[in-house]
Design a protein around this motif. Structure first.
Motif, short mmCIF file in Angstrom:
data_model
loop_
_atom_site.label_atom_id
_atom_site.label_comp_id
_atom_site.label_asym_id
_atom_site.label_seq_id
_atom_site.Cartn_x
_atom_site.Cartn_y
_atom_site.Cartn_z
N SER A 1 34.55 30.78 45.70
CA SER A 1 34.40 30.30 47.06
C SER A 1 33.68 31.35 47.91
O SER A 1 33.57 32.52 47.53
CB SER A 1 35.76 29.96 47.66
N GLU A 2 33.23 30.91 49.04
CA GLU A 2 32.47 31.80 49.92
C GLU A 2 33.33 33.00 50.37
O GLU A 2 32.85 34.12 50.47
CB GLU A 2 31.99 31.01 51.14
N LYS A 3 34.60 32.76 50.58
CA LYS A 3 35.52 33.82 51.02
C LYS A 3 35.63 34.90 49.94
O LYS A 3 35.54 36.10 50.24
CB LYS A 3 36.88 33.21 51.31
N ASN A 4 35.81 34.50 48.69
CA ASN A 4 35.93 35.46 47.59
C ASN A 4 34.62 36.22 47.36
O ASN A 4 34.64 37.42 47.09
CB ASN A 4 36.36 34.76 46.31
N ILE B 1 33.91 40.39 47.60
CA ILE B 1 33.26 41.18 46.54
C ILE B 1 32.04 41.91 47.10
O ILE B 1 31.80 43.09 46.78
CB ILE B 1 32.86 40.26 45.36
N ILE B 2 31.28 41.26 47.95
CA ILE B 2 30.11 41.90 48.55
C ILE B 2 30.54 43.07 49.43
O ILE B 2 29.91 44.13 49.41
CB ILE B 2 29.29 40.87 49.37
N GLN B 3 31.61 42.89 50.20
CA GLN B 3 32.11 43.97 51.06
C GLN B 3 32.62 45.13 50.24
O GLN B 3 32.60 46.27 50.69
CB GLN B 3 33.21 43.45 51.98
N GLY B 4 33.04 44.87 49.00
CA GLY B 4 33.50 45.94 48.12
C GLY B 4 32.35 46.75 47.57
O GLY B 4 32.56 47.79 46.94
N GLY B 5 31.11 46.30 47.77
CA GLY B 5 29.96 47.08 47.36
C GLY B 5 29.29 46.58 46.09
O GLY B 5 28.38 47.23 45.58
#
Length: 140
Positions: A20-23, A27-31
């Motif tokens: 989903s977009e939230k997940n 992951i993107i924010q985690g780098g």
């Protein structure tokens, strides 16, 4: 060998929301580098435009003809000469009585197997559509 009769619970994991977009945002924010691809018309296994074009082209090429007037009159006369009802003839050739009714009313499309069955039971030769001969112009 001993059998294990203990109850087991099988739970289906919810895989629908895994991407989903939230997940994905977490992951993107985690780098992590993530490639996302939006699938066009995903989950739909049909394309109406192509099918309709094929049906129109097919309808133009082959026009099925119903049984001829001569055929339906000959069938009716042969059946009546054999003193059979439509349902009796249908039972003898292992078809529904509606099939015989369709042939005698001219609504049916000719099926050579059914016609040959009727010929065999009624002991007559029913008129058939003559095959068109190819000319040299048709080959070019």
């Amino acid at each position: 060998m001993e059998q294990d009769w203990q109850p087991y619970s099988l739970n289906k994991q919810n895989t629908h929301n895994r991407n989903s977009e939230k997940n994905v945002n977490k992951i993107i924010q985690g780098g992590a580098n993530v490639d996302t691809v939006k699938k066009y018309n995903a989950g739909h296994n049909h394309n109406h435009a192509v099918q309709n074009v094929g049906k129109k082209a097919e309808a133009e090429e082959t026009k099925l003809e119903h049984v001829s007037h001569d055929f339906k009159i000959a069938l009716m006369q042969a059946r009546q000469a054999a003193e059979m009802k439509q349902s009796e003839l249908a039972q003898r050739i292992n078809e529904k009585s509606s099939v015989i009714n369709d042939y005698e009313s001219g609504r049916a499309y000719p099926d050579p197997q059914i016609i040959s069955k009727m010929e065999r039971v009624l002991k007559v030769k029913l008129p058939r559509k003559k095959k068109e001969k190819k000319t040299q112009e048709d080959d070019y």
